[in-house]
Design a protein around this motif. Structure first.
Motif, PDB file in Angstrom:
ATOM      1  N   LEU A 148       9.453  54.806  29.616  1.00  0.00           N
ATOM      2  CA  LEU A 148      10.013  55.139  30.926  1.00  0.00           C
ATOM      3  C   LEU A 148       9.850  56.619  31.250  1.00  0.00           C
ATOM      4  O   LEU A 148       9.519  56.985  32.378  1.00  0.00           O
ATOM      5  CB  LEU A 148      11.496  54.772  30.997  1.00  0.00           C
ATOM      6  CG  LEU A 148      11.850  53.320  31.252  1.00  0.00           C
ATOM      7  CD1 LEU A 148      13.366  53.148  31.285  1.00  0.00           C
ATOM      8  CD2 LEU A 148      11.242  52.809  32.540  1.00  0.00           C
ATOM      9  N   ASP A 149      10.087  57.484  30.263  1.00  0.00           N
ATOM     10  CA  ASP A 149       9.966  58.923  30.503  1.00  0.00           C
ATOM     11  C   ASP A 149       8.512  59.346  30.714  1.00  0.00           C
ATOM     12  O   ASP A 149       8.244  60.316  31.410  1.00  0.00           O
ATOM     13  CB  ASP A 149      10.595  59.712  29.353  1.00  0.00           C
ATOM     14  CG  ASP A 149      12.104  59.650  29.395  1.00  0.00           C
ATOM     15  OD1 ASP A 149      12.671  59.546  30.496  1.00  0.00           O
ATOM     16  OD2 ASP A 149      12.730  59.709  28.317  1.00  0.00           O
ATOM     17  N   ARG A 150       7.582  58.632  30.122  1.00  0.00           N
ATOM     18  CA  ARG A 150       6.165  58.951  30.309  1.00  0.00           C
ATOM     19  C   ARG A 150       5.685  58.472  31.687  1.00  0.00           C
ATOM     20  O   ARG A 150       4.982  59.184  32.385  1.00  0.00           O
ATOM     21  CB  ARG A 150       5.323  58.319  29.187  1.00  0.00           C
ATOM     22  CG  ARG A 150       3.897  58.778  29.166  1.00  0.00           C
ATOM     23  CD  ARG A 150       3.121  58.299  27.940  1.00  0.00           C
ATOM     24  NE  ARG A 150       3.137  56.862  27.760  1.00  0.00           N
ATOM     25  CZ  ARG A 150       3.786  56.221  26.792  1.00  0.00           C
ATOM     26  NH1 ARG A 150       4.456  56.900  25.888  1.00  0.00           N
ATOM     27  NH2 ARG A 150       3.746  54.910  26.695  1.00  0.00           N
ATOM     28  N   VAL A 151       6.098  57.267  32.082  1.00  0.00           N
ATOM     29  CA  VAL A 151       5.652  56.692  33.354  1.00  0.00           C
ATOM     30  C   VAL A 151       6.401  57.290  34.542  1.00  0.00           C
ATOM     31  O   VAL A 151       5.832  57.485  35.615  1.00  0.00           O
ATOM     32  CB  VAL A 151       5.806  55.156  33.319  1.00  0.00           C
ATOM     33  CG1 VAL A 151       5.496  54.532  34.655  1.00  0.00           C
ATOM     34  CG2 VAL A 151       4.903  54.568  32.251  1.00  0.00           C
ATOM     35  N   LEU A 152       7.693  57.565  34.366  1.00  0.00           N
ATOM     36  CA  LEU A 152       8.541  58.127  35.426  1.00  0.00           C
ATOM     37  C   LEU A 152       9.213  59.388  34.871  1.00  0.00           C
ATOM     38  O   LEU A 152      10.383  59.361  34.483  1.00  0.00           O
ATOM     39  CB  LEU A 152       9.588  57.099  35.866  1.00  0.00           C
ATOM     40  CG  LEU A 152       9.047  55.786  36.432  1.00  0.00           C
ATOM     41  CD1 LEU A 152      10.126  54.718  36.476  1.00  0.00           C
ATOM     42  CD2 LEU A 152       8.459  56.020  37.811  1.00  0.00           C
ATOM     43  N   PRO A 153       8.480  60.512  34.821  1.00  0.00           N
ATOM     44  CA  PRO A 153       8.948  61.673  34.058  1.00  0.00           C
ATOM     45  C   PRO A 153      10.017  62.562  34.699  1.00  0.00           C
ATOM     46  O   PRO A 153      10.649  63.324  34.004  1.00  0.00           O
ATOM     47  CB  PRO A 153       7.669  62.472  33.833  1.00  0.00           C
ATOM     48  CG  PRO A 153       6.787  62.109  34.963  1.00  0.00           C
ATOM     49  CD  PRO A 153       7.127  60.690  35.325  1.00  0.00           C
ATOM     50  N   ALA A 154      10.247  62.503  35.960  1.00  0.00           N
ATOM     51  CA  ALA A 154      11.169  63.455  36.591  1.00  0.00           C
ATOM     52  C   ALA A 154      12.604  62.935  36.597  1.00  0.00           C
ATOM     53  O   ALA A 154      12.855  61.757  36.388  1.00  0.00           O
ATOM     54  CB  ALA A 154      10.710  63.741  38.019  1.00  0.00           C
ATOM     55  N   ALA A 155      13.544  63.849  36.849  1.00  0.00           N
ATOM     56  CA  ALA A 155      14.961  63.477  36.961  1.00  0.00           C
ATOM     57  C   ALA A 155      15.418  63.617  38.408  1.00  0.00           C
ATOM     58  O   ALA A 155      16.540  64.014  38.676  1.00  0.00           O
ATOM     59  CB  ALA A 155      15.800  64.343  36.037  1.00  0.00           C
ATOM     60  N   LYS A 156      14.553  63.272  39.329  1.00  0.00           N
ATOM     61  CA  LYS A 156      14.896  63.316  40.762  1.00  0.00           C
ATOM     62  C   LYS A 156      15.546  61.985  41.141  1.00  0.00           C
ATOM     63  O   LYS A 156      15.267  60.955  40.518  1.00  0.00           O
ATOM     64  CB  LYS A 156      13.638  63.548  41.583  1.00  0.00           C
ATOM     65  CG  LYS A 156      12.998  64.887  41.297  1.00  0.00           C
ATOM     66  CD  LYS A 156      11.691  65.041  42.050  1.00  0.00           C
ATOM     67  CE  LYS A 156      11.047  66.356  41.649  1.00  0.00           C
ATOM     68  NZ  LYS A 156       9.694  66.476  42.137  1.00  0.00           N
ATOM     69  N   ALA A 200      16.392  56.279  40.224  1.00  0.00           N
ATOM     70  CA  ALA A 200      16.665  54.947  40.781  1.00  0.00           C
ATOM     71  C   ALA A 200      15.594  53.943  40.340  1.00  0.00           C
ATOM     72  O   ALA A 200      15.912  52.802  39.994  1.00  0.00           O
ATOM     73  CB  ALA A 200      16.737  55.014  42.304  1.00  0.00           C
ATOM     74  N   LYS A 201      14.338  54.369  40.322  1.00  0.00           N
ATOM     75  CA  LYS A 201      13.253  53.485  39.859  1.00  0.00           C
ATOM     76  C   LYS A 201      13.428  53.142  38.385  1.00  0.00           C
ATOM     77  O   LYS A 201      13.243  51.997  37.979  1.00  0.00           O
ATOM     78  CB  LYS A 201      11.887  54.143  40.083  1.00  0.00           C
ATOM     79  CG  LYS A 201      11.456  54.196  41.517  1.00  0.00           C
ATOM     80  CD  LYS A 201      10.109  54.912  41.634  1.00  0.00           C
ATOM     81  CE  LYS A 201       9.686  55.076  43.072  1.00  0.00           C
ATOM     82  NZ  LYS A 201       8.413  55.822  43.189  1.00  0.00           N
ATOM     83  N   LYS A 202      13.776  54.137  37.572  1.00  0.00           N
ATOM     84  CA  LYS A 202      13.992  53.890  36.136  1.00  0.00           C
ATOM     85  C   LYS A 202      15.102  52.868  35.924  1.00  0.00           C
ATOM     86  O   LYS A 202      14.978  51.954  35.111  1.00  0.00           O
ATOM     87  CB  LYS A 202      14.367  55.191  35.404  1.00  0.00           C
ATOM     88  CG  LYS A 202      13.232  56.093  35.083  1.00  0.00           C
ATOM     89  CD  LYS A 202      13.754  57.299  34.302  1.00  0.00           C
ATOM     90  CE  LYS A 202      12.636  58.218  33.914  1.00  0.00           C
ATOM     91  NZ  LYS A 202      13.100  59.387  33.154  1.00  0.00           N
ATOM     92  N   ILE A 203      16.191  53.052  36.663  1.00  0.00           N
ATOM     93  CA  ILE A 203      17.334  52.146  36.526  1.00  0.00           C
ATOM     94  C   ILE A 203      16.932  50.732  36.936  1.00  0.00           C
ATOM     95  O   ILE A 203      17.254  49.756  36.250  1.00  0.00           O
ATOM     96  CB  ILE A 203      18.534  52.648  37.340  1.00  0.00           C
ATOM     97  CG1 ILE A 203      19.090  53.928  36.710  1.00  0.00           C
ATOM     98  CG2 ILE A 203      19.617  51.584  37.452  1.00  0.00           C
ATOM     99  CD1 ILE A 203      20.094  54.665  37.570  1.00  0.00           C
ATOM    100  N   LEU A 204      16.221  50.609  38.045  1.00  0.00           N
ATOM    101  CA  LEU A 204      15.796  49.291  38.520  1.00  0.00           C
ATOM    102  C   LEU A 204      14.871  48.610  37.515  1.00  0.00           C
ATOM    103  O   LEU A 204      15.057  47.437  37.173  1.00  0.00           O
ATOM    104  CB  LEU A 204      15.116  49.422  39.885  1.00  0.00           C
ATOM    105  CG  LEU A 204      14.784  48.109  40.578  1.00  0.00           C
ATOM    106  CD1 LEU A 204      16.050  47.301  40.853  1.00  0.00           C
ATOM    107  CD2 LEU A 204      14.044  48.387  41.884  1.00  0.00           C
TER     108      LEU A 204
END
Length: 196
Positions: A83-91, A96-100
């Motif tokens: 998840l951190d590699r594919v969606l790296p930012a904390a914006k 929201a995408k990570k959570i979903l």
């Protein structure tokens, strides 16, 4: 706390959460929290049944849940790295995408792994394990949606990636207590699912 003790604790934590031992730390912490969650539920069950002083822990049950936690640890470790590699930012939109994605992909996989893993260790046949999973999944999944999105928002917004599994392990102390309760609860007044 003395400077010597603080430096010692810092060294240990740096080693455990450094790249060399992070996988092992994450894996073992998942098992420990699953076991502690089960012990917690057994204490609550004894208290509610009035056998607090005479009842004993079912250590084989706790051991099975520890093993399942250890087996799920590598998935957690890899999942958060992915998840951190594919969606790296904390914006906000990225979080929201990570959570979903976590709720849609990881939550069902983890629930399946939990029920199938514990039932395999209890030597239940696959068909009975599958039946129990189907009976209890929606209860678990609905509760998952009530707890994990908020917990993961804290995780993804505020924590360094190396501490994600540790944080999740502490949240899962409560979550694993819930899972243990649901796992060992009778369904719709029927007897617990048992091996024959």
């Amino acid at each position: 706390m003395s400077t010597f003790v603080r430096l010692g604790v810092k060294r240990v934590l740096d080693a455990l959460y450094g790249p060399k031992y992070l996988f092992i730390t994450n894996t073992i912490s998942c098992g420990l929290m699953m076991g502690v969650g089960d012990v917690t539920v057994q204490c609550i069950e004894r208290h509610l049944s009035g056998t607090r002083s005479t009842g004993k822990n079912d250590w084989s049950r706790t051991g099975r849940l520890f093993v399942v936690g250890v087996l799920m640890g590598p998935f957690n470790h890899g999942w958060y790295m992915f998840l951190d590699r594919v969606l790296p930012a904390a914006k906000p939109l990225v979080v929201a995408k990570k959570i979903l994605v976590d709720q849609i992909v990881a939550a069902p996989v983890m629930a399946f792994g939990f029920f199938m893993g514990t039932n395999l260790l209890e030597r239940l046949p696959f068909d009975k394990s599958w039946d129990e999973f189907k009976q209890k999944f929606w209860t678990v999944y609905k509760m998952d949606w009530m707890i994990w999105p908020a917990a993961q928002a804290i995780n993804f917004f505020f924590l360094a990636p190396k501490f994600r599994v540790l944080y999740v392990s502490f949240v899962t102390l409560f979550w694993d207590s819930f899972l243990s309760y649901i796992k060992h609860k009778k369904v719709d007044g029927h007897k617990e699912i048992e091996a024959k």
